[in-house]
Write a protein that holds these residues in place. Structure first.
Motif, PDB file in Angstrom:
ATOM      1  N   SER A   1       0.822  -1.203   0.000  1.00 41.80           N
ATOM      2  CA  SER A   1       0.000   0.000   0.000  1.00 41.80           C
ATOM      3  C   SER A   1       0.858   1.256   0.000  1.00 41.80           C
ATOM      4  N   LEU A   2       1.993   1.216   0.697  1.00 42.35           N
ATOM      5  CA  LEU A   2       2.888   2.367   0.700  1.00 42.35           C
ATOM      6  C   LEU A   2       3.416   2.648  -0.706  1.00 42.35           C
ATOM      7  N   GLY A   3       3.813   1.574  -1.410  1.00 43.55           N
ATOM      8  CA  GLY A   3       4.292   1.745  -2.772  1.00 43.55           C
ATOM      9  C   GLY A   3       3.205   2.246  -3.711  1.00 43.55           C
ATOM     10  N   LEU A   4       2.007   1.664  -3.602  1.00 43.78           N
ATOM     11  CA  LEU A   4       0.897   2.093  -4.450  1.00 43.78           C
ATOM     12  C   LEU A   4       0.453   3.516  -4.119  1.00 43.78           C
ATOM     13  N   MET A   5       0.548   3.907  -2.852  1.00 43.34           N
ATOM     14  CA  MET A   5       0.224   5.285  -2.490  1.00 43.34           C
ATOM     15  C   MET A   5       1.192   6.250  -3.160  1.00 43.34           C
ATOM     16  N   GLY A   6       2.481   5.887  -3.183  1.00 37.26           N
ATOM     17  CA  GLY A   6       3.458   6.729  -3.870  1.00 37.26           C
ATOM     18  C   GLY A   6       3.167   6.862  -5.353  1.00 37.26           C
ATOM     19  N   VAL A   7       2.809   5.731  -5.994  1.00 41.03           N
ATOM     20  CA  VAL A   7       2.457   5.765  -7.421  1.00 41.03           C
ATOM     21  C   VAL A   7       1.234   6.651  -7.644  1.00 41.03           C
ATOM     22  N   ALA A   8       0.240   6.514  -6.767  1.00 41.05           N
ATOM     23  CA  ALA A   8      -0.980   7.308  -6.912  1.00 41.05           C
ATOM     24  C   ALA A   8      -0.699   8.796  -6.746  1.00 41.05           C
ATOM     25  N   LEU A   9       0.139   9.159  -5.773  1.00 43.93           N
ATOM     26  CA  LEU A   9       0.417  10.571  -5.534  1.00 43.93           C
ATOM     27  C   LEU A   9       1.239  11.179  -6.667  1.00 43.93           C
ATOM     28  N   VAL A  10       2.210  10.430  -7.179  1.00 49.17           N
ATOM     29  CA  VAL A  10       2.959  10.902  -8.348  1.00 49.17           C
ATOM     30  C   VAL A  10       2.010  11.136  -9.517  1.00 49.17           C
TER      31      VAL A  10
END
Length: 366
Positions: free
Chosen positions: A222-231
């Motif tokens: 989820s941390l990785g996907l959150m970063g992708v989403a925010l970018v």
């Protein structure tokens, strides 16, 4: 509802960031047609919602106040990278971009997110309850950072205009970094209990009354996907900014309106997360998100643009004008009166939202 449809619904938080990142890669640097604008807007909305979902998963795993700190830092780091990139491409016309963006973030977080969270929490339980010690510490740090970085340059005399000299800019950057570092240490180590939600009786809530925390592997994903989403949120917002600029110009509105719209888009994940926390009677978590975002925006942006000014061409304008100075002073005064009691009614939420409305109206009609 079929099992396949339920399976698709369960997977949307994974698919939305990936799809948004793919659309961002395919549309980056291109002029968007009306059809692509519609597609980018849909992907932007999906990325925002998925970012909120994954931020809540991470927050549930690490607990408060670490969860709100992760989201605030992630959004701000990406926002800072976007500001520096736009300043590098914009030349002299971007001299006030950092100031406008940081001030927009301060007004949206300290009046929009805080006001909306207090209003939702107070309407749900008649009175919104939060920890006065932690909230006052956070708001005091935000007020100090905003005063040193945005108000002070207007009154210095070493350099013509509302700008810092080189020595003054170094001081402001170091002060921002040190104060932000001290606050993070206070929030997460020495006085963590000051930033935890409290009950109506003032008792600290250090546990989550919902499901068990997710496994570490799920939280990392989820941390990785959150970063992708925010970018993707920031990149897609930048992609649609020319369309927004054209619409603003066609409507005869000031160019500063574009910055307000982009700031609203970038801060949308934190706004949604804060409102959802307030609906769960976790108003302190909402305030952690709002004030933490304001603090991170100043504490990371000013040092970043100070370092970037070494190679960037053109002046760096940081000082606020008279109108924005009045709005900042009102925000500091009203915010101080709001946080001291540790309790707020819908009136306090409405007062903060009225200040945000005044900022938006004056951006449209200076």
């Amino acid at each position: 509802m079929s099992a396949r449809f339920r399976s698709l619904l369960a997977r949307w938080p994974v698919g939305a960031p990936v799809l948004a990142a793919a659309v961002l890669a395919l549309t980056w640097g291109r002029t968007l047609s009306p059809g692509l604008v519609a597609l980018v807007s849909c992907c932007l909305a999906g990325a925002v919602l998925s970012a909120v979902h994954h931020a809540e998963v991470v927050a549930h795993r690490v607990g408060e106040p670490f969860g709100s700190l992760v989201l605030a830092l992630a959004v701000t780091v990406i926002e800072v990278a976007l500001i520096v990139t736009l300043m590098a491409d914009g030349g002299d016309k971007s001299s006030s971009l950092a100031r406008d963006t940081v001030f927009a973030a301060v007004m949206i977080t300290c009046n929009g997110i805080v006001g909306l969270s207090l209003l939702v929490g107070a309407l749900r339980r008649r009175v919104a309850v939060f920890n006065a010690e932690g909230t006052a510490a956070a708001f005091g740090t935000v007020a100090t950072l905003a005063g040193l970085s945005l108000a002070l340059p207007t009154f210095t005399t070493s350099t013509p205009g509302p700008r810092f000299s080189a020595a003054q800019l170094v001081f402001a950057a170091l002060a921002a970094l040190i104060l932000y570092g001290l606050f993070v240490a206070t929030q997460t180590v020495r006085h963590r209990d000051y930033f935890l939600p409290v009950t109506a009786a003032g008792e600290v809530i250090d546990t989550d009354d919902h499901a068990d925390p997710p496994p570490a592997r799920t939280a990392l994903v989820s941390l990785g996907l959150m970063g992708v989403a925010l970018v993707s949120v920031v990149g897609l917002a930048k992609g649609v900014s020319p369309v927004i600029e054209s619409a603003v110009a066609a409507a005869g509105l000031p160019a500063s309106v574009v910055g307000v719209v982009i700031a609203l888009l970038v801060l949308l994940p934190e706004t949604i997360a804060a409102v959802r926390a307030a609906r769960r009677d976790r108003v302190q978590t909402s305030l952690n998100l709002g004030l933490g975002s304001a603090m991170a925006s100043i504490g990371l942006t000013i040092p970043a643009v100070a370092a970037a000014s070494v190679w960037l061409e053109g002046p760096l304008v940081l000082g606020l004008g008279a109108t924005h100075m009045v709005l900042l002073a009102l925000t500091v005064a009203v915010g101080t009166l709001t946080v001291i009691p540790g309790r707020a009614t819908p009136l306090q939420g409405g007062v903060h939202l009225s200040l945000l409305a005044a900022y938006v109206v004056l951006a449209v009609s200076p």
